[in-house]
Design a protein around this motif. Structure first.
Motif, PDB file in Angstrom:
ATOM      1  N   THR A   1       0.931  -1.348  -0.013  1.00  0.00           N
ATOM      2  CA  THR A   1      -0.179   0.079   0.023  1.00  0.00           C
ATOM      3  C   THR A   1       0.664   1.267   0.073  1.00  0.00           C
ATOM      4  O   THR A   1       1.839   1.223   0.821  1.00  0.00           O
ATOM      5  CB  THR A   1      -0.895  -0.076   1.182  1.00  0.00           C
ATOM      6  N   PRO A   2       0.715   2.309  -0.833  1.00  0.00           N
ATOM      7  CA  PRO A   2       1.452   3.346  -0.763  1.00  0.00           C
ATOM      8  C   PRO A   2       0.923   4.215   0.446  1.00  0.00           C
ATOM      9  O   PRO A   2      -0.155   4.454   0.742  1.00  0.00           O
ATOM     10  CB  PRO A   2       0.999   4.242  -2.080  1.00  0.00           C
ATOM     11  N   LEU A   3       2.029   4.504   1.118  1.00  0.00           N
ATOM     12  CA  LEU A   3       2.019   5.186   2.445  1.00  0.00           C
ATOM     13  C   LEU A   3       2.415   6.566   2.618  1.00  0.00           C
ATOM     14  O   LEU A   3       1.852   7.524   3.131  1.00  0.00           O
ATOM     15  CB  LEU A   3       2.629   4.221   3.545  1.00  0.00           C
ATOM     16  N   TYR A   4       3.523   6.904   1.967  1.00  0.00           N
ATOM     17  CA  TYR A   4       4.294   8.180   2.103  1.00  0.00           C
ATOM     18  C   TYR A   4       4.994   8.472   0.986  1.00  0.00           C
ATOM     19  O   TYR A   4       5.722   7.683   0.156  1.00  0.00           O
ATOM     20  CB  TYR A   4       5.442   8.095   3.295  1.00  0.00           C
ATOM     21  N   GLU A   5       4.932   9.776   0.701  1.00  0.00           N
ATOM     22  CA  GLU A   5       5.415  10.672  -0.605  1.00  0.00           C
ATOM     23  C   GLU A   5       6.884  10.838  -0.133  1.00  0.00           C
ATOM     24  O   GLU A   5       6.923  11.644   0.900  1.00  0.00           O
ATOM     25  CB  GLU A   5       4.666  11.436  -1.394  1.00  0.00           C
ATOM     26  N   SER A   6       7.825  10.980  -0.968  1.00  0.00           N
ATOM     27  CA  SER A   6       9.367  11.436  -0.412  1.00  0.00           C
ATOM     28  C   SER A   6       9.104  13.250  -0.154  1.00  0.00           C
ATOM     29  O   SER A   6       9.947  13.678   0.477  1.00  0.00           O
ATOM     30  CB  SER A   6      10.395  11.004  -1.503  1.00  0.00           C
ATOM     31  N   GLU A   7       8.266  13.648  -0.952  1.00  0.00           N
ATOM     32  CA  GLU A   7       8.237  15.045  -0.672  1.00  0.00           C
ATOM     33  C   GLU A   7       8.003  15.557   0.712  1.00  0.00           C
ATOM     34  O   GLU A   7       8.101  16.581   1.173  1.00  0.00           O
ATOM     35  CB  GLU A   7       7.587  15.677  -1.788  1.00  0.00           C
ATOM     36  N   HIS A   8       7.247  14.744   1.543  1.00  0.00           N
ATOM     37  CA  HIS A   8       6.890  14.859   2.936  1.00  0.00           C
ATOM     38  C   HIS A   8       7.846  14.217   3.836  1.00  0.00           C
ATOM     39  O   HIS A   8       7.582  14.229   4.930  1.00  0.00           O
ATOM     40  CB  HIS A   8       5.704  14.504   3.332  1.00  0.00           C
ATOM     41  N   LYS A   9       9.140  13.860   3.386  1.00  0.00           N
ATOM     42  CA  LYS A   9      10.090  13.228   4.285  1.00  0.00           C
ATOM     43  C   LYS A   9      10.934  14.371   4.706  1.00  0.00           C
ATOM     44  O   LYS A   9      11.435  15.283   3.996  1.00  0.00           O
ATOM     45  CB  LYS A   9      10.864  12.312   3.477  1.00  0.00           C
ATOM     46  N   PHE A  10      11.548  14.280   6.114  1.00  0.00           N
ATOM     47  CA  PHE A  10      12.424  15.382   6.472  1.00  0.00           C
ATOM     48  C   PHE A  10      13.536  14.418   7.427  1.00  0.00           C
ATOM     49  O   PHE A  10      13.233  13.238   7.880  1.00  0.00           O
ATOM     50  CB  PHE A  10      12.112  16.323   7.107  1.00  0.00           C
ATOM     51  N   ASP A  11      14.566  14.859   7.578  1.00  0.00           N
ATOM     52  CA  ASP A  11      15.516  14.464   8.450  1.00  0.00           C
ATOM     53  C   ASP A  11      15.317  14.984   9.813  1.00  0.00           C
ATOM     54  O   ASP A  11      15.644  16.098  10.450  1.00  0.00           O
ATOM     55  CB  ASP A  11      17.035  14.992   8.305  1.00  0.00           C
ATOM     56  N   SER A  12      14.751  14.167  10.643  1.00  0.00           N
ATOM     57  CA  SER A  12      14.597  14.562  12.062  1.00  0.00           C
ATOM     58  C   SER A  12      15.413  14.395  13.028  1.00  0.00           C
ATOM     59  O   SER A  12      15.520  14.671  14.236  1.00  0.00           O
ATOM     60  CB  SER A  12      13.358  13.564  12.513  1.00  0.00           C
ATOM     61  N   GLY A  13      16.431  13.587  12.549  1.00  0.00           N
ATOM     62  CA  GLY A  13      17.931  13.402  13.478  1.00  0.00           C
ATOM     63  C   GLY A  13      17.577  12.180  14.516  1.00  0.00           C
ATOM     64  O   GLY A  13      18.453  12.065  15.236  1.00  0.00           O
ATOM     65  N   THR A  14      16.587  11.540  14.242  1.00  0.00           N
ATOM     66  CA  THR A  14      16.080  10.616  15.274  1.00  0.00           C
ATOM     67  C   THR A  14      16.860   9.099  14.828  1.00  0.00           C
ATOM     68  O   THR A  14      16.948   8.175  15.620  1.00  0.00           O
ATOM     69  CB  THR A  14      14.576  10.274  15.397  1.00  0.00           C
ATOM     70  N   GLY A  15      17.104   9.099  13.450  1.00  0.00           N
ATOM     71  CA  GLY A  15      17.735   7.657  13.265  1.00  0.00           C
ATOM     72  C   GLY A  15      16.449   6.894  12.540  1.00  0.00           C
ATOM     73  O   GLY A  15      17.021   5.757  12.058  1.00  0.00           O
ATOM     74  N   TRP A  16      15.329   7.578  12.107  1.00  0.00           N
ATOM     75  CA  TRP A  16      14.404   6.648  11.567  1.00  0.00           C
ATOM     76  C   TRP A  16      13.685   7.424  10.494  1.00  0.00           C
ATOM     77  O   TRP A  16      13.846   8.784  10.601  1.00  0.00           O
ATOM     78  CB  TRP A  16      13.241   6.113  12.653  1.00  0.00           C
ATOM     79  N   PRO A  17      13.304   6.877   9.525  1.00  0.00           N
ATOM     80  CA  PRO A  17      12.628   7.911   8.242  1.00  0.00           C
ATOM     81  C   PRO A  17      11.648   8.538   9.002  1.00  0.00           C
ATOM     82  O   PRO A  17      10.739   7.740   9.749  1.00  0.00           O
ATOM     83  CB  PRO A  17      12.165   6.544   7.324  1.00  0.00           C
ATOM     84  N   SER A  18      11.496   9.866   8.917  1.00  0.00           N
ATOM     85  CA  SER A  18      10.443  10.702   9.421  1.00  0.00           C
ATOM     86  C   SER A  18       9.782  11.591   8.167  1.00  0.00           C
ATOM     87  O   SER A  18      10.171  11.910   7.375  1.00  0.00           O
ATOM     88  CB  SER A  18      10.922  11.547  10.127  1.00  0.00           C
ATOM     89  N   PHE A  19       8.405  11.612   8.318  1.00  0.00           N
ATOM     90  CA  PHE A  19       7.314  12.059   7.526  1.00  0.00           C
ATOM     91  C   PHE A  19       6.816  13.170   8.216  1.00  0.00           C
ATOM     92  O   PHE A  19       6.322  12.824   9.235  1.00  0.00           O
ATOM     93  CB  PHE A  19       6.790  11.336   6.603  1.00  0.00           C
ATOM     94  N   ASP A  20       6.105  14.143   7.701  1.00  0.00           N
ATOM     95  CA  ASP A  20       5.185  15.249   8.237  1.00  0.00           C
ATOM     96  C   ASP A  20       3.522  14.636   7.920  1.00  0.00           C
ATOM     97  O   ASP A  20       2.733  15.406   8.727  1.00  0.00           O
ATOM     98  CB  ASP A  20       5.425  16.440   7.865  1.00  0.00           C
ATOM     99  N   ARG A  21       3.502  13.742   7.041  1.00  0.00           N
ATOM    100  CA  ARG A  21       2.239  13.394   6.850  1.00  0.00           C
ATOM    101  C   ARG A  21       2.007  12.136   6.058  1.00  0.00           C
ATOM    102  O   ARG A  21       3.294  11.850   5.224  1.00  0.00           O
ATOM    103  CB  ARG A  21       1.331  14.522   6.121  1.00  0.00           C
ATOM    104  N   ALA A  22       1.174  11.432   5.947  1.00  0.00           N
ATOM    105  CA  ALA A  22       0.998  10.285   5.196  1.00  0.00           C
ATOM    106  C   ALA A  22       0.230  10.491   4.127  1.00  0.00           C
ATOM    107  O   ALA A  22      -0.568  11.635   4.020  1.00  0.00           O
ATOM    108  CB  ALA A  22       0.360   9.192   6.233  1.00  0.00           C
ATOM    109  N   ILE A  23       0.215   9.577   2.983  1.00  0.00           N
ATOM    110  CA  ILE A  23      -0.845   9.739   2.091  1.00  0.00           C
ATOM    111  C   ILE A  23      -2.107   9.370   2.643  1.00  0.00           C
ATOM    112  O   ILE A  23      -2.507   8.467   3.429  1.00  0.00           O
ATOM    113  CB  ILE A  23      -0.710   8.663   0.854  1.00  0.00           C
ATOM    114  N   GLU A  24      -3.315  10.246   2.420  1.00  0.00           N
ATOM    115  CA  GLU A  24      -4.558  10.379   2.939  1.00  0.00           C
ATOM    116  C   GLU A  24      -5.181   8.894   2.654  1.00  0.00           C
ATOM    117  O   GLU A  24      -5.089   8.360   1.882  1.00  0.00           O
ATOM    118  CB  GLU A  24      -5.421  11.469   2.171  1.00  0.00           C
ATOM    119  N   GLY A  25      -5.653   8.638   3.831  1.00  0.00           N
ATOM    120  CA  GLY A  25      -6.421   7.256   4.091  1.00  0.00           C
ATOM    121  C   GLY A  25      -5.498   6.010   4.336  1.00  0.00           C
ATOM    122  O   GLY A  25      -6.024   4.982   4.142  1.00  0.00           O
TER     123      GLY A  25
END
Length: 164
Positions: free
Chosen positions: A81-105
């Motif tokens: 299932t498509p979950l996240y677009e790379s345009e919403h990814k950011f470096d949080s510095g936590t060591g895990w892939p981080s996104f500010d939002r998911a694909i709706e639904g």
């Protein structure tokens, strides 16, 4: 008489039970993709099974997906299932892939008490696989949210160029 009243009051307080703290187990969600434990083990790596089906957490900075920022989509490793677009990814510095939002639904939220306090757990809305957690310390200029996702729960598909 005072002792009897005291005992009755204490008994009354002890016997009171709040319904707000009782979980309603009858409302468990049914997911479109459902497999037995054995079936999941056949299609997932041991790391993916640990994350998606046992709500595990990978070591920080261990996922190669942590540093991928090229255009594309991150899919659920369990059901595609498509979950996240790379345009919403950011470096949080936590060591895990981080996104500010998911694909709706595409992502459901649940409450996780595994550490002794409530956290908002993120699940794939198609298969119920554990993805990670959401926190409110993300980029303020966008949603303010940080979807902290286990890389082993994801598969990255780069965006196809016009030449492909």
């Amino acid at each position: 008489m005072k002792k009897l009243m005291f005992i009755l009051i204490v008994f009354q307080l002890i016997s009171c039970s709040g319904t707000a703290q009782k979980a309603d187990k009858t409302k468990e969600k049914t997911y479109r993709v459902s497999k037995t434990k054995a079936e999941w083990k056949e299609v997932l790596t041991s790391e993916q099974f640990y994350i998606l089906r046992q709500a595990g957490t990978e070591r920080p900075f261990s996922s190669p997906l942590n540093k991928i920022y090229k255009p594309g989509t991150f899919y659920c490793a369990g059901c595609n299932t498509p979950l996240y677009e790379s345009e919403h990814k950011f470096d949080s510095g936590t060591g895990w892939p981080s996104f500010d939002r998911a694909i709706e639904g595409s992502v459901d939220k649940d409450v996780d008490y595994k550490l002794g306090y409530a956290r908002s757990e993120l699940l794939c809305s198609t298969c119920g696989g554990h993805l990670g957690h959401v926190f409110n310390d993300g980029p303020r200029e966008t949603t303010g949210m940080r979807h902290c996702i286990n890389g082993d729960a994801l598969v990255f598909e780069p965006k196809k160029t016009e030449n492909e």
